[in-house]
Design a protein around this motif. Sequence first.
Motif, PDB file in Angstrom:
ATOM      1  N   TRP A 132      -4.046   9.686  -6.672  1.00  0.00           N
ATOM      2  CA  TRP A 132      -3.976   9.602  -5.212  1.00  0.00           C
ATOM      3  C   TRP A 132      -4.054   8.161  -4.742  1.00  0.00           C
ATOM      4  O   TRP A 132      -3.290   7.731  -3.878  1.00  0.00           O
ATOM      5  CB  TRP A 132      -5.122  10.417  -4.575  1.00  0.00           C
ATOM      6  N   ARG A 133      -4.992   7.431  -5.266  1.00  0.00           N
ATOM      7  CA  ARG A 133      -5.280   6.127  -4.675  1.00  0.00           C
ATOM      8  C   ARG A 133      -4.278   5.040  -5.079  1.00  0.00           C
ATOM      9  O   ARG A 133      -4.070   4.072  -4.342  1.00  0.00           O
ATOM     10  CB  ARG A 133      -6.704   5.696  -5.043  1.00  0.00           C
ATOM     11  N   ALA A 134      -3.671   5.169  -6.250  1.00  0.00           N
ATOM     12  CA  ALA A 134      -2.718   4.146  -6.689  1.00  0.00           C
ATOM     13  C   ALA A 134      -1.593   4.036  -5.674  1.00  0.00           C
ATOM     14  O   ALA A 134      -1.037   5.043  -5.220  1.00  0.00           O
ATOM     15  CB  ALA A 134      -2.165   4.507  -8.065  1.00  0.00           C
ATOM     16  N   ASN A 135      -1.273   2.826  -5.267  1.00  0.00           N
ATOM     17  CA  ASN A 135      -0.150   2.562  -4.362  1.00  0.00           C
ATOM     18  C   ASN A 135      -0.304   3.237  -3.002  1.00  0.00           C
ATOM     19  O   ASN A 135       0.694   3.513  -2.339  1.00  0.00           O
ATOM     20  CB  ASN A 135       1.171   3.017  -4.995  1.00  0.00           C
ATOM     21  N   GLY A 148      -8.103   0.646   0.114  1.00  0.00           N
ATOM     22  CA  GLY A 148      -7.048  -0.104  -0.554  1.00  0.00           C
ATOM     23  C   GLY A 148      -6.817   0.386  -1.976  1.00  0.00           C
ATOM     24  O   GLY A 148      -7.669   1.059  -2.562  1.00  0.00           O
ATOM     25  N   ASP A 149      -5.685   0.029  -2.512  1.00  0.00           N
ATOM     26  CA  ASP A 149      -5.301   0.486  -3.864  1.00  0.00           C
ATOM     27  C   ASP A 149      -5.613  -0.595  -4.895  1.00  0.00           C
ATOM     28  O   ASP A 149      -4.752  -0.987  -5.690  1.00  0.00           O
ATOM     29  CB  ASP A 149      -3.825   0.859  -3.903  1.00  0.00           C
ATOM     30  N   PHE A 150      -6.841  -1.075  -4.833  1.00  0.00           N
ATOM     31  CA  PHE A 150      -7.315  -2.037  -5.828  1.00  0.00           C
ATOM     32  C   PHE A 150      -8.793  -1.713  -6.036  1.00  0.00           C
ATOM     33  O   PHE A 150      -9.354  -0.888  -5.297  1.00  0.00           O
ATOM     34  CB  PHE A 150      -7.099  -3.487  -5.348  1.00  0.00           C
ATOM     35  N   TRP A 187     -11.740   3.083 -12.741  1.00  0.00           N
ATOM     36  CA  TRP A 187     -11.635   2.953 -14.181  1.00  0.00           C
ATOM     37  C   TRP A 187     -10.189   2.754 -14.627  1.00  0.00           C
ATOM     38  O   TRP A 187      -9.884   1.876 -15.419  1.00  0.00           O
ATOM     39  CB  TRP A 187     -12.212   4.202 -14.882  1.00  0.00           C
ATOM     40  N   ARG A 188      -9.327   3.564 -14.101  1.00  0.00           N
ATOM     41  CA  ARG A 188      -7.953   3.602 -14.648  1.00  0.00           C
ATOM     42  C   ARG A 188      -7.077   2.444 -14.182  1.00  0.00           C
ATOM     43  O   ARG A 188      -6.143   2.042 -14.903  1.00  0.00           O
ATOM     44  CB  ARG A 188      -7.297   4.936 -14.299  1.00  0.00           C
ATOM     45  N   ALA A 189      -7.348   1.909 -12.995  1.00  0.00           N
ATOM     46  CA  ALA A 189      -6.522   0.810 -12.501  1.00  0.00           C
ATOM     47  C   ALA A 189      -6.581  -0.349 -13.484  1.00  0.00           C
ATOM     48  O   ALA A 189      -7.665  -0.739 -13.937  1.00  0.00           O
ATOM     49  CB  ALA A 189      -7.009   0.368 -11.122  1.00  0.00           C
ATOM     50  N   PHE A 223      -1.878   9.252   5.070  1.00  0.00           N
ATOM     51  CA  PHE A 223      -1.943   8.177   4.078  1.00  0.00           C
ATOM     52  C   PHE A 223      -0.531   7.793   3.675  1.00  0.00           C
ATOM     53  O   PHE A 223       0.424   8.556   3.899  1.00  0.00           O
ATOM     54  CB  PHE A 223      -2.795   8.568   2.868  1.00  0.00           C
ATOM     55  N   LEU A 224      -0.444   6.607   3.105  1.00  0.00           N
ATOM     56  CA  LEU A 224       0.867   6.020   2.868  1.00  0.00           C
ATOM     57  C   LEU A 224       1.767   6.902   2.004  1.00  0.00           C
ATOM     58  O   LEU A 224       2.948   7.091   2.300  1.00  0.00           O
ATOM     59  CB  LEU A 224       0.676   4.648   2.197  1.00  0.00           C
ATOM     60  N   LYS A 225       1.222   7.441   0.925  1.00  0.00           N
ATOM     61  CA  LYS A 225       2.075   8.128  -0.043  1.00  0.00           C
ATOM     62  C   LYS A 225       2.615   9.465   0.460  1.00  0.00           C
ATOM     63  O   LYS A 225       3.436  10.068  -0.221  1.00  0.00           O
ATOM     64  CB  LYS A 225       1.341   8.298  -1.370  1.00  0.00           C
TER      65      LYS A 225
END
Lengths: 337, 337, 337, 337
Positions: free
Chosen positions: B192-195, B233-235, C192-194, A276-278
């Motif tokens: 984890w999922r952000a960005n 995706g990060d959205f 939720w947090r996004a 994954f990207l991060k």
Amino acid sequence: MKKINAGIVGGAGYTGGELIRLLLNHPFAEISFVHSNSNSGNPLHKVHQDLIGETGIRFTGELSDDIDILFLCTGHGEAKKFLEKNNIPPHIKVIDLSNDFRLTANAFFHTTYTGIESEVVTRYFVYGLPELNKAQIQQAQNIANPGCFATAIQLGLLPLAKAGLLNEVYTTGITGSTGAGQGLANTSHFSWRANNIQAYKTLTHQHLGEIGQSLLQLQPNSNIDLSFVPWRGDFTRGIFISSTLHCDLEQAALKQLYNDFYAGHHFVCVSEEPIFLKQVVNTNKCVIQLEKVGSKLVVHSAIDNLLKGASGQAVQNMNLMFGIEEAAGLRLKAAAF
Amino acid sequence: MKKINAGIVGGAGYTGGELIRLLLNHPFAEISFVHSNSNSGNPLHKVHQDLIGETGIRFTGELSDDIDILFLCTGHGEAKKFLEKNNIPPHIKVIDLSNDFRLTANAFFHTTYTGIESEVVTRYFVYGLPELNKAQIQQAQNIANPGCFATAIQLGLLPLAKAGLLNEVYTTGITGSTGAGQGLANTSHFSWRANNIQAYKTLTHQHLGEIGQSLLQLQPNSNIDLSFVPWRGDFTRGIFISSTLHCDLEQAALKQLYNDFYAGHHFVCVSEEPIFLKQVVNTNKCVIQLEKVGSKLVVHSAIDNLLKGASGQAVQNMNLMFGIEEAAGLRLKAAAF
Amino acid sequence: MKKINAGIVGGAGYTGGELIRLLLNHPFAEISFVHSNSNSGNPLHKVHQDLIGETGIRFTGELSDDIDILFLCTGHGEAKKFLEKNNIPPHIKVIDLSNDFRLTANAFFHTTYTGIESEVVTRYFVYGLPELNKAQIQQAQNIANPGCFATAIQLGLLPLAKAGLLNEVYTTGITGSTGAGQGLANTSHFSWRANNIQAYKTLTHQHLGEIGQSLLQLQPNSNIDLSFVPWRGDFTRGIFISSTLHCDLEQAALKQLYNDFYAGHHFVCVSEEPIFLKQVVNTNKCVIQLEKVGSKLVVHSAIDNLLKGASGQAVQNMNLMFGIEEAAGLRLKAAAF
Amino acid sequence: MKKINAGIVGGAGYTGGELIRLLLNHPFAEISFVHSNSNSGNPLHKVHQDLIGETGIRFTGELSDDIDILFLCTGHGEAKKFLEKNNIPPHIKVIDLSNDFRLTANAFFHTTYTGIESEVVTRYFVYGLPELNKAQIQQAQNIANPGCFATAIQLGLLPLAKAGLLNEVYTTGITGSTGAGQGLANTSHFSWRANNIQAYKTLTHQHLGEIGQSLLQLQPNSNIDLSFVPWRGDFTRGIFISSTLHCDLEQAALKQLYNDFYAGHHFVCVSEEPIFLKQVVNTNKCVIQLEKVGSKLVVHSAIDNLLKGASGQAVQNMNLMFGIEEAAGLRLKAAAF
């Protein structure tokens, strides 16, 4: 050991800033000057505000010849103009981060240097992808530093090219906003880009030329057809690539192929887990994952566009050119989150 | 006009919540009950907190037969079990949002209904993609509501299938986090999922079956090979798709093909401008863009996974089934930002 | 110089991972073991996936006595239990990242160590905020590492406390998701947090105790009243604080006060420009900005919650305890974007 | 019923776009024209790309007198100039979304209207916060629509002002990027704003004037001191506010006070659960939560800055001015995620 003295041109941009961040902490290099006409006299942290408290260096509008290497972090088309307009001594090595010299057709640059006498200088720019051209880079006087998408796509495909396995390749890639630089534009406006995705330069991205050149270097006389759809991503750093192609090799053989190819290359990791990207953001690494389903192979690869895709790779090239450890100054703590 | 009475099963999940949001404002329908065992007795806004002040309805653990239509918003595999366990009168129409009945092989459901007397009931589930099956949907008693990726990919490819133009197709898609539901998982953790970006279910996504079935419906006896790489995706909302294929038609003919196909279909727009995800987020629309470069065609398509990819499409199907305006209750203000 | 041998307990969590990232690149320290019961035997990158290719170390379920320092990265309440259950030799220094020993009332820990003979061991935990307690830390055998919000708030207020200027303080802070750890919860779900903001623990945050203790240490016998409203932010790393209070000092005097207080403290920068969170993300720094308007003073401060707010500060404390350079291993490239 | 004919000036901006989105679906209003000099002749979806397929309206550079109401969505300072330069018939109602007429000192506007004869026209702008001034709005010919932060802060404090309970108030607020409009700026660049937080206009925000005016309207002759620290948030839509103050009332009495004050006000909900920003994003609602700890009260409030903070409130005011249902056209599906 005397430190490598580095000059940076275009130091107010994203790649310039990232290069400063790296060189400030590099054990064997130091920054001689950071050139920026528009910011001359300002401390670096006026532009790169994270550098507050890190250095007393100020931008300068002057160039100095007392350097070992010059990094050109200017925009595309500007690097060549810079070398034409400025009288850079032949002994100074050059790493250009733009696309001006990446294609073999553009790799020679001729100019007249006016020192005590005038002399004609020819600079030849080696394409600076260490995992492809390490030996030439070690001998190089000038480097054309690869593009960010080009780096991520090539690292995913080079082992297949070397094995002569490329034919039609279908690639989708997504890039963070820093890939587009700091210019203000509708597509870089936060209100637009947040939570958004858009394709751009579909099948026509400017990196296709250098990608094709490298793949043909390893798989000559072949008819490789790469369809590349780039996407704008809603994050700031990183590139994620998935390339799909027909491939007869089995997963085990593919794994062997990639591990053999990247043996001795510090910054490329072939993962057996989903990548994954991060994993790579804020590092100089490239992670690769291979997935074989039926007769199709999908190669995923990920890099940080500003590091392995730009300034990190530039430092890696510098390290190779000066015969120091390839990873010096590039053992970076991942952001991870 | 008497309003359509709707029951919702699985109303505490994401698609259930989105369906509630739609039906609360639907001009010709009203919610009879929202079933949830775990939340029985709680007001809806205890779970769907944006509904505070919108309604006094509470979750119930009871079912009522006094409805015209039942929406099943339960997880995959649960819809069939629900129909087996519960004695649903044959006159009640059913729209199932899971994948239990989407494939023709699974489209018939047999059960015994115990009313005054027992009777064997057979429900046949029409695949509820209105742009493909509008006439059947208008006559249907039961609908298998399509998957979110399946909707976005099919809407991008259906005109080509009708014209017999599909052969090898290479598709990449990216989905928001709500596509994975509200379950807690490492890949749904914000940290984890952000960005971040990650591929998953490479070439093996469960929607490939229904996609293939629909494409073959329009282009029978053909050998369509769809390679699909889904990305996380990060959205939170939306799906963006790019499909690449060889195609001999020129851009103008392609445009005509798509405009003809989607004439009369309110929710699909073929754009001459570059499309992007946020054009459709929080709407029931699908936007499509065609790009022809050389012999390759790239079709981009975008939807909101919870609306056109789930609950919005379910309401669209309900509207068709009851002979009311297709867009009733679905003229939604885009979030836009 | 012999390297400092470090053991890490609770190495599978966020602060454990961050500590590993730091120590892997620390010039004077090395990791002896990373303890995790649940991950015993797995390579570190199974959990901290960015570490792929960085190290061959595996998690272990065993402890070793052959270390100089033990970092406790376990949850609140677990550190004390760990020390009670495990027979840690008295010569091993301990840095605890939890809140178990931060308050003076809890700073003494008594246990019986069973070596060749049994002996009663008393450990006293110094509150490890170097900008407050550097001299004690340099002599300390045990450190209670401060909380993340506590660090950011204190660094903003300590100079005022030293000058006896604190009375009523109104503080709002926002924290990234990593501050809440890796546990799965509704408030850590990406959907939720996004793009969301929420207050929590209004006026009752558990860090108020240690903050008050430190402020009273510098401004004794005073009646400081700190109202703190913490917010959950929609980002992963970082804390941003604004504290508002009445203050009679003028901007110039305030600046002098802060510069004097932080002279010699490498990681705190008082900025004359507007500060922002990403100046410090992925670094061990704290930036502070002072704004005086009328009779009110607002102090803004920002840190990375996992670094200056946790693992980075722990390494800073280790450096001080072992008499090595305070910034060793902590010259981190900012993520910047 | 004849629909209300609305003209929109400044229709290419964020608030103009949002107003278009609302009025396109409004049951009792329709858009007569959308004025924009720079986009004259273009379809609306060239600028507001989510409107593709929604309407055939094009921007126009012409004004028409055949309208019932004119919305001014121009920048601050531009509304007054617009009314001076253009000959707007006196019978046309005006809602101005800028800050030009919000303060009582600026509420009167005098101009000469040239119809068949010339006449001096005086427009008086009622401050259009329906929860404060509903009766006056219902009679108003002209409305000064409140600012976004001003709306969120006032709705949190009005009941306290009415009860005479305000003295010193400490407020922190965070706003999405759309609050700053579509202008390109360093602080609206995605690379900068993503995952970032910054304070700005500390204690000097331009909305303090209108806030103070409203609070004094309800609590006259008092010495209210509001310290407001605004933050830039890393999201696109929404405002979240926490205001802290001394208060002797108990939680139950406070709840009663708020419920009484907001009885009959459709869009304000006082929540007994913790509130969060996304409850109200893409709606016209305001949610409020009260937390009493010791002698301190914290009031949290949240709105969507483009809706209740701008265009939604403008439509709410239009509805009141024309005697139609206050919530017409404003029953919006929340984005929720």
